[in-house]
Scaffold this active site. Structure first.
Site, PDB file in Angstrom:
ATOM      1  N   CYS A 239       0.723  -1.081  -0.197  1.00  0.00           N
ATOM      2  CA  CYS A 239      -0.269   0.090   0.019  1.00  0.00           C
ATOM      3  C   CYS A 239       1.300   1.478  -0.417  1.00  0.00           C
ATOM      4  CB  CYS A 239      -1.070   0.148   1.674  1.00  0.00           C
ATOM      5  SG  CYS A 239      -2.129  -1.325   1.316  1.00  0.00           S
TER       6      CYS A 239
ATOM      7  N   HIS B 286      -3.678   6.608   2.777  1.00  0.00           N
ATOM      8  CA  HIS B 286      -3.796   5.176   1.927  1.00  0.00           C
ATOM      9  C   HIS B 286      -5.671   5.217   2.360  1.00  0.00           C
ATOM     10  CE1 HIS B 286      -4.310   1.524   0.369  1.00  0.00           C
ATOM     11  NE2 HIS B 286      -3.798   1.562   1.914  1.00  0.00           N
TER      12      HIS B 286
ATOM     13  N   ASN C  70     -10.077  -0.646  -0.358  1.00  0.00           N
ATOM     14  CA  ASN C  70      -8.731  -0.172  -0.403  1.00  0.00           C
ATOM     15  C   ASN C  70      -8.735  -0.689  -1.665  1.00  0.00           C
ATOM     16  OD1 ASN C  70      -6.082  -0.606   0.715  1.00  0.00           O
ATOM     17  ND2 ASN C  70      -6.500  -1.515   2.216  1.00  0.00           N
TER      18      ASN C  70
HETATM   19  O1  UT7 Z   1      -4.171  -1.413   3.649  1.00  0.00           O
HETATM   20  C1  UT7 Z   1      -2.986  -2.038   4.313  1.00  0.00           C
HETATM   21  C2  UT7 Z   1      -3.511  -2.194   5.855  1.00  0.00           C
HETATM   22  N1  UT7 Z   1      -5.009  -2.958   5.786  1.00  0.00           N
HETATM   23  C3  UT7 Z   1      -5.110  -1.715   7.648  1.00  0.00           C
HETATM   24  O2  UT7 Z   1      -4.823  -0.763   7.528  1.00  0.00           O
HETATM   25  C4  UT7 Z   1      -7.153  -2.818   8.230  1.00  0.00           C
HETATM   26  C5  UT7 Z   1      -6.544  -2.139   9.084  1.00  0.00           C
HETATM   27  N2  UT7 Z   1      -7.002  -3.023  10.238  1.00  0.00           N
HETATM   28  C6  UT7 Z   1      -8.631  -2.932   9.844  1.00  0.00           C
HETATM   29  O3  UT7 Z   1      -9.294  -2.009   8.941  1.00  0.00           O
HETATM   30  C7  UT7 Z   1      -9.494  -3.723  10.626  1.00  0.00           C
HETATM   31  O4  UT7 Z   1      -9.150  -4.291  11.673  1.00  0.00           O
HETATM   32  C8  UT7 Z   1     -10.714  -4.716  10.395  1.00  0.00           C
HETATM   33  C9  UT7 Z   1     -11.956  -4.064   8.933  1.00  0.00           C
HETATM   34  C10 UT7 Z   1      -9.937  -5.621   8.947  1.00  0.00           C
HETATM   35  C11 UT7 Z   1     -11.629  -5.426  11.249  1.00  0.00           C
HETATM   36  O5  UT7 Z   1     -12.107  -4.077  11.881  1.00  0.00           O
HETATM   37  P1  UT7 Z   1     -11.636  -4.697  13.551  1.00  0.00           P
HETATM   38  O6  UT7 Z   1     -12.675  -3.768  14.387  1.00  0.00           O
HETATM   39  O7  UT7 Z   1     -11.022  -4.814  14.235  1.00  0.00           O
HETATM   40  O8  UT7 Z   1     -12.823  -6.112  13.796  1.00  0.00           O
HETATM   41  P2  UT7 Z   1     -12.074  -7.460  14.691  1.00  0.00           P
HETATM   42  O9  UT7 Z   1     -11.093  -7.979  13.513  1.00  0.00           O
HETATM   43  O10 UT7 Z   1     -11.933  -7.433  15.333  1.00  0.00           O
HETATM   44  O11 UT7 Z   1     -13.126  -8.486  14.353  1.00  0.00           O
HETATM   45  C12 UT7 Z   1     -15.069  -8.004  15.315  1.00  0.00           C
HETATM   46  C13 UT7 Z   1     -15.686  -9.183  14.880  1.00  0.00           C
HETATM   47  C14 UT7 Z   1     -15.039 -10.455  15.464  1.00  0.00           C
HETATM   48  O12 UT7 Z   1     -16.564 -11.441  16.074  1.00  0.00           O
HETATM   49  P3  UT7 Z   1     -16.336 -11.644  16.986  1.00  0.00           P
HETATM   50  O13 UT7 Z   1     -15.321 -12.403  17.304  1.00  0.00           O
HETATM   51  O14 UT7 Z   1     -15.472 -10.194  17.919  1.00  0.00           O
HETATM   52  O15 UT7 Z   1     -17.418 -12.545  17.144  1.00  0.00           O
HETATM   53  C15 UT7 Z   1     -15.587 -11.030  13.610  1.00  0.00           C
HETATM   54  O16 UT7 Z   1     -15.093 -12.911  13.475  1.00  0.00           O
HETATM   55  O17 UT7 Z   1     -16.058  -8.574  13.785  1.00  0.00           O
HETATM   56  C16 UT7 Z   1     -16.204 -10.438  12.972  1.00  0.00           C
HETATM   57  N3  UT7 Z   1     -15.615  -9.653  11.056  1.00  0.00           N
HETATM   58  C17 UT7 Z   1     -16.881 -10.023  11.470  1.00  0.00           C
HETATM   59  N4  UT7 Z   1     -18.309  -9.472  11.249  1.00  0.00           N
HETATM   60  C18 UT7 Z   1     -19.223  -9.224  10.021  1.00  0.00           C
HETATM   61  C19 UT7 Z   1     -15.127  -9.950  10.501  1.00  0.00           C
HETATM   62  N5  UT7 Z   1     -15.213  -9.404   9.593  1.00  0.00           N
HETATM   63  C20 UT7 Z   1     -16.602  -9.145  10.274  1.00  0.00           C
HETATM   64  C21 UT7 Z   1     -17.397  -9.291   8.521  1.00  0.00           C
HETATM   65  N6  UT7 Z   1     -18.669  -9.023   9.046  1.00  0.00           N
HETATM   66  N7  UT7 Z   1     -16.865  -9.190   6.772  1.00  0.00           N
END
Ligand code: UT7
Length: 327
Positions: free
Chosen positions: A113, A254, A284
């Site tokens: 990225c 980004h 992204n």
């Molecule tokens: O470009 C390169 C760099 N990339 C980035 O900068 C991405 C950086 N990371 C992020 O943007 C975020 O961490 C994400 C958007 C990927 C995830 O958001 P989060 O708030 O960190 O969510 P999480 O991973 O803590 O997941 C929270 C919950 C989980 O469920 P439980 O374990 O709390 O029951 C996940 O299983 O959300 C669940 N989950 C989803 N639910 C519905 C994860 N993905 C999804 C989804 N739909 N697509």
């Protein structure tokens, strides 16, 4: 003294729009979850027969038109991508042929990225060294080709697209790229990677069965690091130019997650309305993201002569970069 300036930009995103509701028919997700956690409403996916270099060609043609140059004045092509048409030859060479620019130096760089900022920085130093005069920079990705449509934690986040910029020499050293800060930390590649397909895990039945050819990400860890490191890099660039946050007219970050952008705005004490965002429309697009947003901001007349622009990125590697441009 010579400086390098961006003469023109161009971008291209594929026709096919995939909404969050469309994604919820593929994996267990919802428009509500994707919108509130990321800010993404839709993304574009390339057609099956549309390659990364095909998209780059569209963006490059627009950049050449907007720069008002003859394509033959381009003496180098730097192509930033992590989804090249094929491992080799480079997508830059494939694009060079499609553009009809025989013998022009062409190569790919891979900084995920952060690729567009890395490429601009490299082109800038090549121009300042006086070995090249006019360089075409590409950031283009067909991320849909490496997404795992059984993994809801990654497949909803990314999209396809391409961006281009023409960088050339200028005798006015008060304008152009003022400073770039780049860095990398290779200690934790597994935070964001495509494990198989290279020499570590060549393609095999096992690698396919284990879905190792797809993008894998630890989103939580990347999120925390991105906020901290992007902020630190911006401060370094501002200090190097003897500027403060108040001197910045527009930030092009980004486009990975709206919550990352909001945290960055808070850290830098730059109001959110000074950030140009299009994450809601494209998701992204990795190396393409900053270039697409930059081109969009220029076309929308958000950038005028005399403005100071701050670009900032973070991605796989881990890699990061920030850059200040005096327009
Ligand atoms: O470009 C390169 C760099 N990339 C980035 O900068 C991405 C950086 N990371 C992020 O943007 C975020 O961490 C994400 C958007 C990927 C995830 O958001 P989060 O708030 O960190 O969510 P999480 O991973 O803590 O997941 C929270 C919950 C989980 O469920 P439980 O374990 O709390 O029951 C996940 O299983 O959300 C669940 N989950 C989803 N639910 C519905 C994860 N993905 C999804 C989804 N739909 N697509």
């Amino acid at each position: 003294m010579t400086a390098s300036i961006i003469l023109g930009t161009g971008s291209y995103t594929p026709d096919k729009i995939i909404t969050n509701d469309d994604m919820s028919k593929i994996v267990d997700t919802s428009d509500e979850w994707i919108k509130t956690r990321t800010g993404i409403r839709q993304r574009r996916f390339a057609a099956d027969n549309e390659t990364t270099s095909d998209m780059a060609l569209q963006a490059a043609s627009k950049a050449i038109l907007n720069a008002g140059i003859e394509k033959n004045s381009i003496d180098c092509i730097i192509f930033a991508t992590m989804t090249p048409d094929m491992p080799f030859p480079s997508s830059a060479c494939i694009l060079q042929h499609k553009m009809g620019l025989p013998n022009v130096t062409a190569f790919d760089i891979q900084a995920a990225c952060s690729g567009f900022i890395y490429a601009l920085n490299l082109a800038n130093t090549m121009i300042l060294s006086k070995q090249y005069k006019t360089i075409l920079i590409i950031g283009a990705e067909k991320l849909s080709s490496i997404l795992d449509f059984e993994d809801r934690t990654t497949c909803v986040l990314f999209g396809d697209g391409a961006s281009a910029a023409i960088l050339t020499e200028s005798n006015d050293s008060n304008i152009g790229i003022l400073h770039t800060d780049t860095g990398a930390d290779g200690e934790t590649p597994e935070l964001l990677h495509q494990p198989a397909g290279g020499s570590a895990i060549p393609p095999s039945i096992d690698s396919l069965n284990n879905r190792l050819h797809f993008l894998k990400m630890n989103g939580k860890e990347i999120f925390k690091k991105a906020v901290r490191v992007m902020g630190q890099s911006c401060v370094k660039s501002l200090e190097a130019c003897n500027l403060t946050s108040e001197d910045i007219d527009l930030v092009i970050p980004h486009q990975a997650n709206m919550r990352i952008i909001e945290s960055l705005a808070k850290r830098l004490e730059i109001p959110l309305d000074k950030f140009h965002n299009n994450l809601d429309l494209y998701g992204n697009t990795s190396a393409a993201s900053i270039g697409i947003a930059l081109d969009e901001a220029i076309q929308a007349n958000r950038i005028k002569k005399g403005d100071r622009i701050l670009l900032v990125a973070f991605g796989a590697g881990l890699t990061w970069g920030s850059q200040i441009i005096q327009w």
